[in-house]
Write an enzyme that holds these catalytic residues in place. Structure first.
Site, short mmCIF file in Angstrom:
data_model
loop_
_atom_site.label_atom_id
_atom_site.label_comp_id
_atom_site.label_asym_id
_atom_site.label_seq_id
_atom_site.Cartn_x
_atom_site.Cartn_y
_atom_site.Cartn_z
N MET A 172 68.04 4.22 21.95
CA MET A 172 68.20 5.05 22.79
C MET A 172 69.55 4.80 23.45
O MET A 172 70.72 5.51 23.36
CB MET A 172 67.34 5.27 23.73
CG MET A 172 67.31 6.32 24.71
SD MET A 172 65.76 6.59 25.77
CE MET A 172 66.74 7.87 26.93
N ASP A 173 69.75 3.81 24.28
CA ASP A 173 70.98 3.41 25.10
C ASP A 173 71.97 2.99 24.20
O ASP A 173 71.76 2.16 23.29
CB ASP A 173 70.67 2.44 26.11
CG ASP A 173 69.43 2.81 27.10
OD1 ASP A 173 69.35 3.87 27.33
OD2 ASP A 173 68.88 1.90 27.46
N GLY A 174 73.05 3.50 24.31
CA GLY A 174 74.28 3.37 23.46
C GLY A 174 74.50 4.00 22.06
O GLY A 174 75.11 3.66 21.36
#
Length: 168
Positions: free
Chosen positions: A1-3
């Site tokens: 999800m993040d990045g």
């Protein structure tokens, strides 16, 4: 999800400028880990524990359309190793519901260690997650992984979709 679908790089840079009054440019952090991206080595970790950080992440360019396209031919799961930042769990869920409302709750996985994920492909920006993945790892370009080349790299969502479409 993040990045990958959530633009943490932009968020970190913007928050650093707001808190410290210092503008850091993306080219200045290339090849650095999150704990090395700013003169204050604790800044990124501090931000990650600050309420609102994950809830207000910008969406990665092209991510919404790409995920919708991939869902036509793939079972898509959003996976986040969110347990390190427990306060991020409700924020990440709310963020997904707002920005990716077409992803059902059964296709969202919050975990501590992504090595338990058993899918055919995983798109991730962190080497630590890709190195132990049993399927085909796809490295999403990020400032902290520019010096690594032992996984197939995609620089953006257009490249990610094109690569996966060749594996239908």
């Amino acid at each position: 999800m993040d990045g990958v679908i959530a633009d943490t790089e932009t968020q970190f840079i913007n928050w650093y400028e707001l808190d410290y009054g210092v503008k850091v440019y993306p080219h200045e952090i290339l090849g650095r880990e999150e704990n090395e991206m700013f003169p204050d080595k604790e800044a990124a970790r501090k931000f990650a524990f600050t309420p609102g950080f994950f809830r207000t992440l910008p969406v990665m360019p092209g991510a919404v359309e790409a995920v919708q396209t991939l869902m036509e031919n793939f079972d898509v799961y959003i996976v986040s190793a969110a347990m390190e930042f427990p306060q991020s769990l409700p924020e990440k869920l709310e963020w997904l519901q707002e920005n990716f409302p077409f992803i059902g709750w059964r296709n969202i996985i919050f975990c501590g260690d992504k090595s338990v994920i058993n899918t055919d492909f995983m798109i991730d920006d962190h080497i630590k997650n890709l190195d132990y993945f049993k399927g085909k790892p796809i490295m999403f370009h990020a400032f902290h992984n520019v010096n690594h080349n032992h996984h197939h790299r995609v620089n953006n969502w257009k490249e990610a979709v094109a690569f996966l479409e060749t594996h239908l």
